[in-house]
Design a protein around this motif. Structure first.
Motif, PDB file in Angstrom:
ATOM      1  N   UNK A   1      12.777  19.849  -7.830  1.00 32.96           N
ATOM      2  CA  UNK A   1      11.583  20.790  -7.993  1.00 32.96           C
ATOM      3  C   UNK A   1      11.393  21.668  -8.914  1.00 32.96           C
ATOM      4  N   UNK A   2      12.724  21.706 -10.228  1.00 32.54           N
ATOM      5  CA  UNK A   2      12.531  22.682 -10.812  1.00 32.54           C
ATOM      6  C   UNK A   2      11.552  21.264 -12.167  1.00 32.54           C
ATOM      7  N   UNK A   3      11.756  20.553 -12.297  1.00 27.10           N
ATOM      8  CA  UNK A   3      10.672  19.724 -12.615  1.00 27.10           C
ATOM      9  C   UNK A   3       9.363  19.503 -11.804  1.00 27.10           C
ATOM     10  N   UNK A   4       9.126  19.828 -10.866  1.00 24.51           N
ATOM     11  CA  UNK A   4       7.661  19.949 -10.427  1.00 24.51           C
ATOM     12  C   UNK A   4       7.261  21.066 -10.727  1.00 24.51           C
ATOM     13  N   UNK A   5       7.976  21.953 -11.368  1.00 22.50           N
ATOM     14  CA  UNK A   5       7.183  23.508 -11.034  1.00 22.50           C
ATOM     15  C   UNK A   5       7.036  23.235 -12.625  1.00 22.50           C
ATOM     16  N   UNK A   6       7.132  23.066 -13.921  1.00 27.66           N
ATOM     17  CA  UNK A   6       7.402  23.269 -14.733  1.00 27.66           C
ATOM     18  C   UNK A   6       5.930  22.082 -14.811  1.00 27.66           C
ATOM     19  N   UNK A   7       5.724  20.941 -14.686  1.00 26.49           N
ATOM     20  CA  UNK A   7       4.481  19.962 -14.870  1.00 26.49           C
ATOM     21  C   UNK A   7       3.675  21.358 -14.062  1.00 26.49           C
ATOM     22  N   UNK A   8       3.497  21.688 -13.360  1.00 27.25           N
ATOM     23  CA  UNK A   8       2.058  22.573 -12.631  1.00 27.25           C
ATOM     24  C   UNK A   8       2.117  23.799 -13.352  1.00 27.25           C
ATOM     25  N   UNK A   9       3.540  24.410 -14.567  1.00 25.53           N
ATOM     26  CA  UNK A   9       3.370  25.655 -15.166  1.00 25.53           C
ATOM     27  C   UNK A   9       2.333  24.387 -16.377  1.00 25.53           C
ATOM     28  N   UNK A  10       2.985  23.278 -16.724  1.00 28.77           N
ATOM     29  CA  UNK A  10       2.150  22.481 -18.496  1.00 28.77           C
ATOM     30  C   UNK A  10       0.880  22.005 -17.764  1.00 28.77           C
ATOM     31  N   UNK A  11       0.660  22.600 -16.885  1.00 30.96           N
ATOM     32  CA  UNK A  11      -0.823  21.193 -16.316  1.00 30.96           C
ATOM     33  C   UNK A  11      -1.274  22.704 -17.102  1.00 30.96           C
TER      34      UNK A  11
ATOM     35  N   UNK B   1       0.954  30.434  -8.589  1.00 33.03           N
ATOM     36  CA  UNK B   1       1.596  30.989  -7.360  1.00 33.03           C
ATOM     37  C   UNK B   1       2.478  29.555  -7.031  1.00 33.03           C
ATOM     38  N   UNK B   2       2.223  27.981  -6.810  1.00 31.39           N
ATOM     39  CA  UNK B   2       2.970  27.467  -6.192  1.00 31.39           C
ATOM     40  C   UNK B   2       4.022  27.003  -7.053  1.00 31.39           C
ATOM     41  N   UNK B   3       4.209  27.031  -8.262  1.00 34.89           N
ATOM     42  CA  UNK B   3       4.772  26.945  -9.864  1.00 34.89           C
ATOM     43  C   UNK B   3       6.692  27.950  -9.660  1.00 34.89           C
ATOM     44  N   UNK B   4       5.911  29.204  -9.083  1.00 37.30           N
ATOM     45  CA  UNK B   4       6.642  30.771  -8.950  1.00 37.30           C
ATOM     46  C   UNK B   4       7.346  29.835  -7.096  1.00 37.30           C
ATOM     47  N   UNK B   5       6.791  28.991  -6.461  1.00 42.11           N
ATOM     48  CA  UNK B   5       7.200  28.877  -5.214  1.00 42.11           C
ATOM     49  C   UNK B   5       8.334  27.788  -4.893  1.00 42.11           C
ATOM     50  N   UNK B   6       8.113  26.655  -5.987  1.00 43.85           N
ATOM     51  CA  UNK B   6       8.621  25.325  -6.294  1.00 43.85           C
ATOM     52  C   UNK B   6      10.281  26.157  -6.723  1.00 43.85           C
ATOM     53  N   UNK B   7       9.944  26.831  -7.341  1.00 41.52           N
ATOM     54  CA  UNK B   7      10.969  27.430  -8.539  1.00 41.52           C
ATOM     55  C   UNK B   7      11.803  28.689  -7.175  1.00 41.52           C
ATOM     56  N   UNK B   8      11.866  28.914  -6.261  1.00 42.78           N
ATOM     57  CA  UNK B   8      12.168  30.187  -5.448  1.00 42.78           C
ATOM     58  C   UNK B   8      13.083  28.501  -4.907  1.00 42.78           C
ATOM     59  N   UNK B   9      12.350  27.857  -4.416  1.00 41.81           N
ATOM     60  CA  UNK B   9      13.241  26.439  -3.552  1.00 41.81           C
ATOM     61  C   UNK B   9      14.283  26.113  -4.539  1.00 41.81           C
ATOM     62  N   UNK B  10      14.011  25.681  -4.976  1.00 40.32           N
ATOM     63  CA  UNK B  10      14.720  24.810  -6.045  1.00 40.32           C
ATOM     64  C   UNK B  10      16.201  25.744  -6.203  1.00 40.32           C
TER      65      UNK B  10
END
Length: 373
Positions: free
Chosen positions: A329-339, A305-314
Motif C-alpha cells: 500500500x505504501x509503495x502504491x501511494x508513492x507511485x501515485x504521488x510521484x506520478x 486523494x487516492x494516495x492518501x487513502x492508500x496510506x491510511x489503509x496501509x
C-alpha cells in the motif's frame, strides 16, 4: 506507531450555499454554483413577470446578507456570528455569546474588569425571533406598491428565499465554528438541516436538496467531533454520505466529500481502537476515490486523494500485523504521488503532496530499519 492524520484530512464537505465557507476550511471550488444557478433562474422569472426596472429586491432589514460580510446589531464582536446564549458583563453591560466571553477577565470593548456574567434572556429572545423570521417574512406571488423618497411608486416583489436563509444560517455557523463557539455553530446548522428536511418532504430527494443536506450534516459531524462526541459525529457523517450518495458521482466535489466523510469515520474508529472498523471505512473511501479517477487521470487533487487513502489503509494494515499488505500500500501511494505533474500555480497542492510523500517514505524507512535489526 499511530498515524498522524491532521495533515491528511481536512474538515471539508460540499457546500452548495453561496459564499459560505466551511468551518476550519474554505468551501470547495464549486460551492456557489447551485445557489447562483437558482438566483439566475429566479432572476429570469422575475424579468418575465415584470419589465419594471424599479422592482425592489428582497433584503434583510438588519443588513445581514448571505453574500457579504456583515457585523449587524445582533452579532457578537468576538465570534462575529449572531449572539448565542447572550450574556451581559457586569458592571459594564456589554453583551457577547456566553462561550465567547467566558474566557475573558476584562471586557473586550471597554476593558473594564468583569465581576460576573449574567444571561440576557430578553436579547436572546430578540435574536431567536430574528433568526426564525429571517427570509420568512416574504410571501410568494404577492406584490405591493411603496413610495420611495421621490414619492414615486415602486413595485416590491415578495418571494420565497429559503436558499438565502440556508446560506445565512451556514455563514453564521461557520463564523462561530472558527471562533470555537461550537454550540452556536451546531444550533444554526440544526436549524438549516430542519429547513432542508421540510423541503425534502415536500419536493422529494432532488439533487440540490440532497447536496445541501449532505453538506450540513457533514458540518454537524465536524461540530460533534470538535466537542468530543464521536458517536454523534459518526452518525452525522454516515447520514451525510447517504444523502450525497443519492447524487451523481460524476461530480468530483461530491465524490471528494463522500470519501472525506468516510475517512473521518475511519479516523474516529481508529482512535477508539477499532482498527478493523477503521480499515473498512478507509477502504470504502479508497474505492470511491479510485472509481473517481478511472476516466480522469488528469485530476491531480483526486490522485492525491487516492494516495492518501492508500496510506491510511496501509497504516491500519501495519497496526493489524499485515506487514506485506502495508508495504504494498505504501509503495502504491508513492507511485501515485510521484506520478503527479503539477503546474506552478498549484503550490498548495504540491506542498500537500510533498508532506504525504515524506510521511509514506518515512513509514517504509522505518520498516526497513526494523527488519534489519
Amino acid at each position: 506507531m499511530f498515524f498522524n492524520r491532521n495533515f491528511l484530512v481536512k474538515m471539508t464537505s460540499v457546500c452548495p450555499f453561496t459564499k459560505a465557507a466551511r468551518p476550519d476550511d474554505t468551501c470547495p471550488r464549486n460551492s456557489g454554483e447551485s445557489h447562483n444557478r437558482h438566483q439566475t433562474e429566479h432572476g429570469s422569472k422575475v424579468n418575465k413577470e415584470s419589465d419594471d426596472s424599479t422592482i425592489v429586491p428582497p433584503k434583510c432589514p438588519f443588513g445581514y446578507d448571505s453574500q457579504t460580510f456583515k457585523l449587524g446589531p445582533l452579532s457578537c464582536i468576538i465570534c462575529q456570528a449572531l449572539l448565542f446564549e447572550s450574556s451581559k458583563c457586569v458592571p459594564c453591560s456589554h453583551k457577547y455569546c456566553k462561550a465567547c466571553i467566558s474566557c475573558f477577565k476584562d471586557c473586550p470593548i471597554c476593558g473594564a474588569d468583569i465581576e460576573k456574567i449574567e444571561p440576557d434572556m430578553d436579547l436572546q429572545d430578540v435574536v431567536d425571533r430574528f433568526i426564525d423570521g429571517h427570509a420568512r417574512i416574504k410571501k410568494p406571488q404577492l406584490k405591493t406598491d411603496v413610495k420611495d423618497e421621490g414619492n414615486q411608486n415602486r413595485t416590491v416583489l415578495y418571494e420565497d428565499v429559503s436558499l438565502e436563509r440556508g446560506a445565512f444560517l451556514v455563514q453564521q455557523a461557520m463564523r462561530a465554528f472558527r471562533a470555537q463557539n461550537i454550540e452556536s455553530a451546531k444550533s444554526r446548522l440544526n436549524m438549516c438541516a430542519e429547513d432542508i428536511r421540510e423541503q425534502l418532504e415536500r419536493l422529494g430527494n432532488t439533487s440540490e436538496l440532497c447536496s445541501q443536506l449532505g453538506a450540513v450534516l457533514g458540518m454537524l459531524g465536524d461540530c460533534c467531533r470538535a466537542m468530543g462526541d464521536a458517536a454523534s459525529a459518526i452518525n452525522y457523517f454516515e447520514e451525510s454520505v447517504d444523502f450525497l450518495s443519492k447524487i451523481s458521482m460524476d461530480d468530483l466535489e461530491v465524490t471528494h466529500t463522500v470519501s472525506v466523510s468516510l475517512n473521518k469515520i475511519g479516523d474516529l474508529k481508529y482512535y477508539d481502537g477499532d482498527l478493523q472498523g477503521a480499515r473498512s471505512y478507509y477502504y470504502r473511501s479508497l474505492d470511491v476515490r479510485r472509481t473517481a479517477i478511472k476516466d480522469r487521470s488528469d485530476a491531480s487533487s483526486q490522485i492525491l486523494d487516492v494516495a492518501i487513502s492508500l496510506a491510511k489503509v496501509a497504516d491500519v494494515d501495519r497496526n493489524l500485523g499485515n506487514e506485506d499488505l502495508a508495504i504494498n500500500g505504501f509503495d502504491e501511494a508513492i507511485k501515485c504521488l510521484k506520478s503527479l505533474t503539477l503546474d506552478s500555480n498549484q503550490t498548495a497542492l504540491d506542498k500537500r503532496r510533498l508532506s504525504v510523500l515524506e510521511f509514506v517514505q518515512n513509514q517504509l524507512a522505518e520498516n526497513t530499519s526494523t527488519t534489519s535489526v
